[in-house]
Design a protein around this motif. Structure first.
Motif, mmCIF file in Angstrom:
data_model
loop_
_atom_site.group_PDB
_atom_site.id
_atom_site.type_symbol
_atom_site.label_atom_id
_atom_site.label_comp_id
_atom_site.label_asym_id
_atom_site.label_seq_id
_atom_site.Cartn_x
_atom_site.Cartn_y
_atom_site.Cartn_z
ATOM 1 N N ARG A 1 0.840 -1.211 0.000
ATOM 2 C CA ARG A 1 0.000 0.000 0.000
ATOM 3 C C ARG A 1 0.869 1.253 0.000
ATOM 4 N NH1 ARG A 1 -2.999 -3.016 3.758
ATOM 5 N NH2 ARG A 1 -2.176 -1.786 5.469
ATOM 6 N N THR A 2 1.934 1.231 0.764
ATOM 7 C CA THR A 2 2.841 2.380 0.817
ATOM 8 C C THR A 2 3.489 2.613 -0.548
ATOM 9 O OG1 THR A 2 3.276 1.933 3.151
ATOM 10 C CG2 THR A 2 4.853 3.340 1.993
ATOM 11 N N ARG A 3 3.894 1.537 -1.198
ATOM 12 C CA ARG A 3 4.495 1.641 -2.532
ATOM 13 C C ARG A 3 3.486 2.225 -3.516
ATOM 14 N NH1 ARG A 3 8.745 2.813 -4.929
ATOM 15 N NH2 ARG A 3 9.887 1.431 -3.572
ATOM 16 N N GLN A 4 2.230 1.791 -3.426
ATOM 17 C CA GLN A 4 1.197 2.306 -4.322
ATOM 18 C C GLN A 4 0.985 3.803 -4.102
ATOM 19 O OE1 GLN A 4 -2.619 0.475 -3.772
ATOM 20 N NE2 GLN A 4 -3.467 1.350 -5.634
ATOM 21 N N LYS A 5 0.914 4.221 -2.852
ATOM 22 C CA LYS A 5 0.744 5.650 -2.550
ATOM 23 C C LYS A 5 1.941 6.462 -3.035
ATOM 24 C CE LYS A 5 -2.326 5.150 1.403
ATOM 25 N NZ LYS A 5 -2.513 5.370 2.848
ATOM 26 N N LEU A 6 3.133 5.912 -2.857
ATOM 27 C CA LEU A 6 4.332 6.602 -3.322
ATOM 28 C C LEU A 6 4.297 6.779 -4.836
ATOM 29 C CD1 LEU A 6 7.143 7.797 -2.814
ATOM 30 C CD2 LEU A 6 8.056 5.476 -2.995
ATOM 31 N N ASN A 7 3.898 5.736 -5.546
ATOM 32 C CA ASN A 7 3.801 5.841 -7.006
ATOM 33 C C ASN A 7 2.784 6.903 -7.413
ATOM 34 O OD1 ASN A 7 5.732 3.869 -7.392
ATOM 35 N ND2 ASN A 7 4.254 2.217 -7.649
ATOM 36 N N GLU A 8 1.660 6.962 -6.703
ATOM 37 C CA GLU A 8 0.644 7.977 -6.999
ATOM 38 C C GLU A 8 1.194 9.381 -6.743
ATOM 39 O OE1 GLU A 8 -2.702 6.912 -4.582
ATOM 40 O OE2 GLU A 8 -3.106 5.099 -5.751
ATOM 41 N N LEU A 9 1.895 9.561 -5.633
ATOM 42 C CA LEU A 9 2.479 10.876 -5.319
ATOM 43 C C LEU A 9 3.547 11.268 -6.333
ATOM 44 C CD1 LEU A 9 2.720 10.656 -1.431
ATOM 45 C CD2 LEU A 9 1.233 12.159 -2.775
ATOM 46 N N GLU A 10 4.352 10.306 -6.767
ATOM 47 C CA GLU A 10 5.366 10.607 -7.779
ATOM 48 C C GLU A 10 4.716 11.050 -9.086
ATOM 49 O OE1 GLU A 10 7.594 6.948 -7.825
ATOM 50 O OE2 GLU A 10 9.105 7.737 -6.450
ATOM 51 N N LYS B 1 1.746 12.494 -9.386
ATOM 52 C CA LYS B 1 1.203 13.835 -9.160
ATOM 53 C C LYS B 1 2.310 14.880 -9.205
ATOM 54 C CE LYS B 1 -2.819 12.563 -6.379
ATOM 55 N NZ LYS B 1 -3.459 12.631 -5.050
#
Length: 84
Positions: free
Chosen positions: A61-70, A72
């Motif tokens: 989940r953390t990796r997914q959020k990081l990818n989304e933030l990157e 953005k």
């Protein structure tokens, strides 16, 4: 933390490999073997499979959020560079 059946199996294997005079001492020996095995396993720096699986899900989940933030951030940087 550790599977009681596996500990029991290991204790049984140890008991079966003991010389007969030691086996004749009775259930005290079996109990001590189990205690020693459990004590040594508890000293190991390991986590349970359940804890490992939970942490794996948290990491995903953390990796997914990081990818989304990157993504953005890249979008914002792109828009800023277009304004210049």
């Amino acid at each position: 933390m550790f599977d009681a059946k596996k500990i029991e199996q290991i204790a049984k294997q140890i008991h079966e490999s003991m010389p007969q005079p030691v086996k004749d001492l009775g259930s005290d020996v079996d109990q001590k073997v189990r205690q020693v095995i459990q004590g040594q396993l508890n000293k190991l720096d390991v986590v349970s499979r359940e804890e490992f699986d939970v942490q794996t899900q948290v990491l995903l989940r953390t990796r997914q959020k990081l990818n989304e933030l990157e993504a953005k951030l890249a979008d914002i940087e792109s828009k800023l560079s277009e304004q210049k």
